[in-house]
Design an enzyme around this catalytic site. Sequence first.
Site, PDB file in Angstrom:
ATOM      1  CG  ASP A   8     139.355  21.442  68.850  1.00  0.00           C
ATOM      2  OD1 ASP A   8     139.746  22.714  68.963  1.00  0.00           O
ATOM      3  OD2 ASP A   8     140.655  21.376  69.566  1.00  0.00           O
ATOM      4  CB  ILE A   9     142.368  19.425  65.199  1.00  0.00           C
ATOM      5  CG1 ILE A   9     141.690  19.386  64.200  1.00  0.00           C
ATOM      6  CG2 ILE A   9     143.912  18.955  65.522  1.00  0.00           C
ATOM      7  CD1 ILE A   9     142.522  20.291  63.102  1.00  0.00           C
ATOM      8  CD  GLU A  35     142.369  24.296  67.614  1.00  0.00           C
ATOM      9  OE1 GLU A  35     142.904  24.287  68.680  1.00  0.00           O
ATOM     10  OE2 GLU A  35     142.449  25.357  66.820  1.00  0.00           O
TER      11      GLU A  35
END
Length: 794
Positions: A671-672, A714
Amino acid sequence: MANQKISSNLVESESLFRILAETVSAAIFLLEDMQIRYANPAAQGLTGYPEGELQGMDFRDLFDPESRPLFDPARSPGGWLADSPARFALNLIRKDRAARRVDLAASQAELDRRPVLVVTLSEAALGNPDLEEQSRPAPGRGGKTGPRAGEDHLRTAVQFVPEAILMIGPTGEILLANPVFRQRFGERMPETGGSIDQLELRFLWPDGSPCEPEELPILVSARDGLTRTNTEMLVELPGGHQRAVLVSCTPVQGPGGTPSGAVSVFRDKPQSKNSEPAARRDTTRLETLASLTRSFAEAGLYYPAVLSTIAEKVSESIGDGCVIRLVSDDGQWLDPVAFHHNDPGIFSVYRRVLHATRQRVDEGFSGHVFKTGEPLIVLDIAQDEILSLKSEDLAALGVQIPPQNGLIVPLRAQNNFIGTLNVVRMNSKPSFSSEDQAFLQDLAYRAALAIENARLYAAEAQRARELDALHKAASALLGTLDLDTLLGQILDAAQNAIPAAEKGLLHLINPGTSELQLRAMLGYQNPRIQKITGGVEQQYLLAAVHERRALLVPDTLAGIDAQNVNPDAQPKVRSAVVAPLIVENKILGVLSLSSSLPSAFGEADLRLLVSLSATTSAAIQNALLHSEVQRLAITDSLTGLYNRRGFFDLGQREIDRFQRFSRALSAIMLDIDFFKGINDTHGHSAGDQVLVTLARRCRTNIRHVDILSRYGGEEFVILLPETDLFTATEIAERIRRSVAEEPFQLGREAVRVTISLGVTRALPDTPDLQALLERADAALYRAKQNGRNRIEVA
């Protein structure tokens, strides 16, 4: 008066003319403006044309060019087209192109109030010595019309036939005796009048016993209405001389079917002593022809078998070797289609090089025969003329064939030249004679019929294969939208329709690279693309695509000295047919079939492949569109990665494999970090650019077999088949560093981005993909909780 009435009834009867014409052995024609209106059975036998073809034919077309000026009114000798009949000899050309010397007699007459010419033909060799070769005045001339007009063509016919003819009424009164009858049996006999029992003749049975008048076959036929054929009798002339004759009698029916008399034809009985050798020769010839015809029939309708049988039987019956040449589809070539030689050594040599002896229709001995339509006897044929081989070709084979003499005749079917029949004899045997020529012409006529029947059957079989192939292609069109399945079905249909094909390839153009990509193959053992798409066949595939046309490749070694080519380096494909796949002027790919033999395919095969490619191109286009729709349904439009649906479709298969084989399987979820802040600060387009760049960096750090997906927003997930937890953690670390250590370029600004990752592996009790992802998600959550830009393992 009674006799005159009966005579009038008889000579006015059209049926009487037909009875007479169908009884005699001479050919009889009725012509109207030189068009044949009627021809009797003997005319059909003499000319070789069936009745249906003679009807309406221009009579002059039956004769050679040198004889046709005789039919010009201004040049005809004796004025036979004027008011007096004439008789002369000329050359008739039969349907089988054999020439016959014939006696022609003709005179004007009237039928149904229309002027006609009555023509009688008989073979000169069979002509009657009693009939003088000169013009004769026509009896009864004067332009009659009405009831007696029909007498003209009847009298003309009986005047010139080579048989003696006698017609009587029902009680024996003589109605007509033709000139031959009077010359043979009584010069002073009138043409009509008197009774048959008043003739100065005695009729005897073959044993010499008298035949009573009431027992005469002609009188018996007149009474009982029955036909009698070839009754043997003796006729004793007034001087005591006897003639052995064969008497054939046909009754004449009056109104209501009542007997009205009879027609009798008297033929001299052949003298067995003189005719026996000729009869034996004719019998042997007919038996041979019948035997050969049976052999042709027994070959059936299988085209190669018919050709092979004809070549073999002709060689055995009349010569030492035989070649059959047929005209090519384009009419430009005489192609050798069958060969046989009684010498096994010669047969073996020529069979190896037969396919290389194609010649133009206007070249060589065969071309001459084909062009002129006339047979040709050739003495001392050199070896390079026998099959039109170059002498160096034979020298290379180490063969020296002694000179031979040849006989070449044209092959005709349906009135068309279809090729030539070439027969050779060694010079140690007698040269071909005119009798051999006549025999071979008869044989060629029968052979041409067998060839044409087999060719028509082969054409119908080919058409049936074409229709079946197109039907299968259409069925494939409707049966599946799966591209790989469809392409395999298309190749199957093509090979079934074209039996000469040993292998097949179907290439499609890769939209990304514009290169040909092999998508289906048939008949190859090695499935590796790079081993298949290279070599000489690739050149023809590219040529078909670039030139946008189908190609027929008879021999891939054409123009190459095969003897100087390393056998190991020679192409395994020697002939091919190639057709591009085109839809709406767009090239989709190319379909090709190949054989290890040269000249395995013909124009018909190429036409069929073109039809198949045209039929199936639309189906391929539909399948490609369907495949693209399917791809879009499982693909994230922004990053090009699998979406959640695509990931679960493929991931579940890996879970199934793991459960069956207990092979390692790991998963990474990432995940960003602070992605919302990137969107808020730089805008959503910048956020999209971050997602695309992250997808690219992830892809460069994993294998092709690994499944990478944009799981949502994301969040990304990676499934790693055959990968243990330790290796999966190393891969996760590589991905983390590739993101953290190199800033993301967003327009003119470089932005640092980090990601958090959770890593896990499938355990024996992992029930499904969702359970595996839940553990990876839990590890990711811990990484977020523990400060981000890190990896946690679960």
